[in-house]
Design a protein around this motif. Structure first.
Motif, mmCIF file in Angstrom:
data_model
loop_
_atom_site.group_PDB
_atom_site.id
_atom_site.type_symbol
_atom_site.label_atom_id
_atom_site.label_comp_id
_atom_site.label_asym_id
_atom_site.label_seq_id
_atom_site.Cartn_x
_atom_site.Cartn_y
_atom_site.Cartn_z
ATOM 1 N N TYR A 2 106.001 111.065 16.471
ATOM 2 C CA TYR A 2 105.502 112.366 16.927
ATOM 3 C C TYR A 2 105.604 112.495 18.455
ATOM 4 N N LEU A 3 105.747 111.372 19.143
ATOM 5 C CA LEU A 3 105.818 111.403 20.606
ATOM 6 C C LEU A 3 107.213 111.818 21.059
ATOM 7 N N PRO A 4 107.345 112.311 22.297
ATOM 8 C CA PRO A 4 108.680 112.583 22.838
ATOM 9 C C PRO A 4 109.526 111.316 22.872
ATOM 10 N N ARG A 5 110.841 111.509 22.812
ATOM 11 C CA ARG A 5 111.750 110.368 22.747
ATOM 12 C C ARG A 5 111.548 109.403 23.921
ATOM 13 N N SER A 6 111.308 109.953 25.111
ATOM 14 C CA SER A 6 111.148 109.097 26.291
ATOM 15 C C SER A 6 109.942 108.159 26.137
ATOM 16 N N LEU A 7 108.839 108.677 25.585
ATOM 17 C CA LEU A 7 107.659 107.833 25.387
ATOM 18 C C LEU A 7 107.879 106.806 24.272
ATOM 19 N N GLN A 8 108.670 107.199 23.251
ATOM 20 C CA GLN A 8 109.006 106.223 22.204
ATOM 21 C C GLN A 8 109.799 105.054 22.782
ATOM 22 N N ASN A 9 110.705 105.369 23.714
ATOM 23 C CA ASN A 9 111.478 104.293 24.343
ATOM 24 C C ASN A 9 110.594 103.392 25.195
ATOM 25 N N VAL A 10 109.610 103.989 25.888
ATOM 26 C CA VAL A 10 108.684 103.183 26.689
ATOM 27 C C VAL A 10 107.888 102.244 25.778
ATOM 28 N N ALA A 11 107.512 102.740 24.590
ATOM 29 C CA ALA A 11 106.713 101.915 23.661
ATOM 30 C C ALA A 11 107.465 100.674 23.213
ATOM 31 N N GLU A 12 108.808 100.719 23.251
ATOM 32 C CA GLU A 12 109.594 99.581 22.779
ATOM 33 C C GLU A 12 109.460 98.358 23.674
ATOM 34 N N ILE A 13 108.961 98.528 24.909
ATOM 35 C CA ILE A 13 108.842 97.358 25.800
ATOM 36 C C ILE A 13 107.614 96.515 25.453
ATOM 37 N N PHE A 14 106.745 97.028 24.583
ATOM 38 C CA PHE A 14 105.566 96.268 24.162
ATOM 39 C C PHE A 14 105.842 95.600 22.808
ATOM 40 N N PRO A 15 105.673 94.282 22.703
ATOM 41 C CA PRO A 15 105.881 93.630 21.397
ATOM 42 C C PRO A 15 104.890 94.089 20.333
ATOM 43 N N LEU A 16 103.757 94.637 20.772
ATOM 44 C CA LEU A 16 102.763 95.140 19.815
ATOM 45 C C LEU A 16 103.349 96.245 18.936
ATOM 46 N N THR A 17 104.256 97.037 19.483
ATOM 47 C CA THR A 17 104.781 98.200 18.750
ATOM 48 C C THR A 17 105.493 97.775 17.469
ATOM 49 N N SER A 18 106.478 96.896 17.602
ATOM 50 C CA SER A 18 107.245 96.510 16.421
ATOM 51 C C SER A 18 106.457 95.572 15.505
ATOM 52 N N SER A 19 105.602 94.715 16.071
ATOM 53 C CA SER A 19 104.822 93.818 15.205
ATOM 54 C C SER A 19 103.801 94.602 14.383
ATOM 55 N N LEU A 20 103.192 95.640 14.992
ATOM 56 C CA LEU A 20 102.259 96.479 14.235
ATOM 57 C C LEU A 20 102.990 97.221 13.122
ATOM 58 N N GLN A 21 104.201 97.698 13.413
ATOM 59 C CA GLN A 21 104.969 98.426 12.408
ATOM 60 C C GLN A 21 105.293 97.527 11.213
ATOM 61 N N LEU A 22 105.671 96.269 11.494
ATOM 62 C CA LEU A 22 105.977 95.342 10.400
ATOM 63 C C LEU A 22 104.730 95.029 9.570
ATOM 64 N N LEU A 23 103.616 94.754 10.257
ATOM 65 C CA LEU A 23 102.381 94.416 9.543
ATOM 66 C C LEU A 23 101.897 95.592 8.698
ATOM 67 N N ARG A 24 101.923 96.777 9.273
ATOM 68 C CA ARG A 24 101.464 97.952 8.525
ATOM 69 C C ARG A 24 102.387 98.259 7.351
ATOM 70 N N GLY A 25 103.696 98.070 7.550
ATOM 71 C CA GLY A 25 104.643 98.289 6.458
ATOM 72 C C GLY A 25 104.394 97.334 5.309
ATOM 73 N N ALA A 26 104.094 96.053 5.621
ATOM 74 C CA ALA A 26 103.819 95.069 4.575
ATOM 75 C C ALA A 26 102.542 95.407 3.815
ATOM 76 N N LEU A 27 101.547 95.985 4.514
ATOM 77 C CA LEU A 27 100.275 96.311 3.877
ATOM 78 C C LEU A 27 100.351 97.589 3.049
ATOM 79 N N LEU A 28 101.047 98.606 3.575
ATOM 80 C CA LEU A 28 101.007 99.930 2.952
ATOM 81 C C LEU A 28 102.149 100.183 1.973
ATOM 82 N N THR A 29 103.311 99.694 2.279
ATOM 83 C CA THR A 29 104.475 100.013 1.436
ATOM 84 C C THR A 29 105.076 98.781 0.781
#
Length: 265
Positions: free
Chosen positions: A200-227
């Motif tokens: 939902y965020l602008p593309r530029s902010l999504q790119n900034v989020a990629e510099i934090f390892p929390l972003t992708s690790s949270l996505q993997l953990l949540r995907g394993a729990l929910l889907t």
């Protein structure tokens, strides 16, 4: 290194039990319960279960309540963990024991690992308590992929530890905790997808989020729990590499700051 880690964990645990109040832990539990209640009331009474079609497209599920509660819980956990680990050395400075630490030949990796293990125990209490509130509010999971959940959780803890090392070196350099930590926590809460899909965020902010390892690790953990998504090694690689980079940078920066402090002493 392991001897230092065990000794540090035992020392911190005894110090916390004898000298420090549990204000931080209690505050994080209250904050987590508040997030769960806000998510519940927003979903049930405000939007009445009516979700944007893009939500399912971005997350792979229509279970907003579980999405929000898991995100809020993990946010509280990582803030508690990062705050306690990153403040370790500046707490030594405030208590007047930093000079002895700098003169000690003990492993610095062991010191930080011991601090992280002891704080994991404390932050784990926060996690379990907030999850209990979430279950009472209606948190229900489909059949999560247990091995993937375990791998995602370990990766999330590693990401939190790695970012805490960098945060701690900045705190020690600036001699400030309040502004530095709260600025980082505000940024990660907004960008890393804890409360809403980051698409939902602008593309530029999504790119900034990629510099934090929390972003992708949270996505993997949540995907394993929910889907029930299975986590593979290529999926873990971005967060794993980023975490290693953060650990190397954090230890290097800490070493540089310690040298400047040692010269002053």
């Amino acid at each position: 290194m392991w001897q230092t880690a065990i000794a540090t964990a035992l020392r911190n645990q005894r110090a916390n039990l004898r000298a420090f109040p549990w204000n931080f832990t209690l505050g994080h539990i209250i904050e987590g319960a508040y997030l769960v209640l806000v998510s519940y009331f927003s979903y049930v009474y405000l939007i009445q279960g009516d979700l944007d079609d893009r939500f399912a497209l971005y997350t792979g599920t229509n279970n907003y309540l579980a999405f929000a509660i898991i995100g809020g819980t993990m946010n509280i956990f990582c803030i508690s963990m990062m705050m306690n680990v990153s403040r370790a050395q500046i707490t030594e400075w405030r208590e007047g024991t930093l000079e002895a630490l700098l003169l000690s030949p003990s492993s610095r990796n062991g010191y930080f690992l011991g601090t992280a293990v002891q704080q994991f125990y404390r932050s784990g209490i926060v996690l379990i308590t907030v999850l209990a509130f979430g279950i009472l509010a209606g948190l229900r999971l489909p059949s999560p992929h247990l091995l993937s959940v375990l791998l995602g959780a370990l990766l999330f803890i590693l990401s939190t530890y790695a970012m805490a090392l960098v945060l701690g070196s900045v705190m020690l350099f600036t001699r400030d905790t309040y502004i530095v930590q709260n600025t980082l926590f505000a940024v990660t809460t907004l960008l890393c997808g804890f409360q809403f899909p980051r698409q939902y965020l602008p593309r530029s902010l999504q790119n900034v989020a990629e510099i934090f390892p929390l972003t992708s690790s949270l996505q993997l953990l949540r995907g394993a729990l929910l889907t029930s998504n299975a986590v593979s090694f290529p999926d873990m690689l971005p967060a794993l590499l980023l975490s290693l980079v953060y650990i190397v940078v954090g230890l290097w920066c800490t070493n540089r700051v310690e040298r400047s402090l040692f010269e002053k002493f």
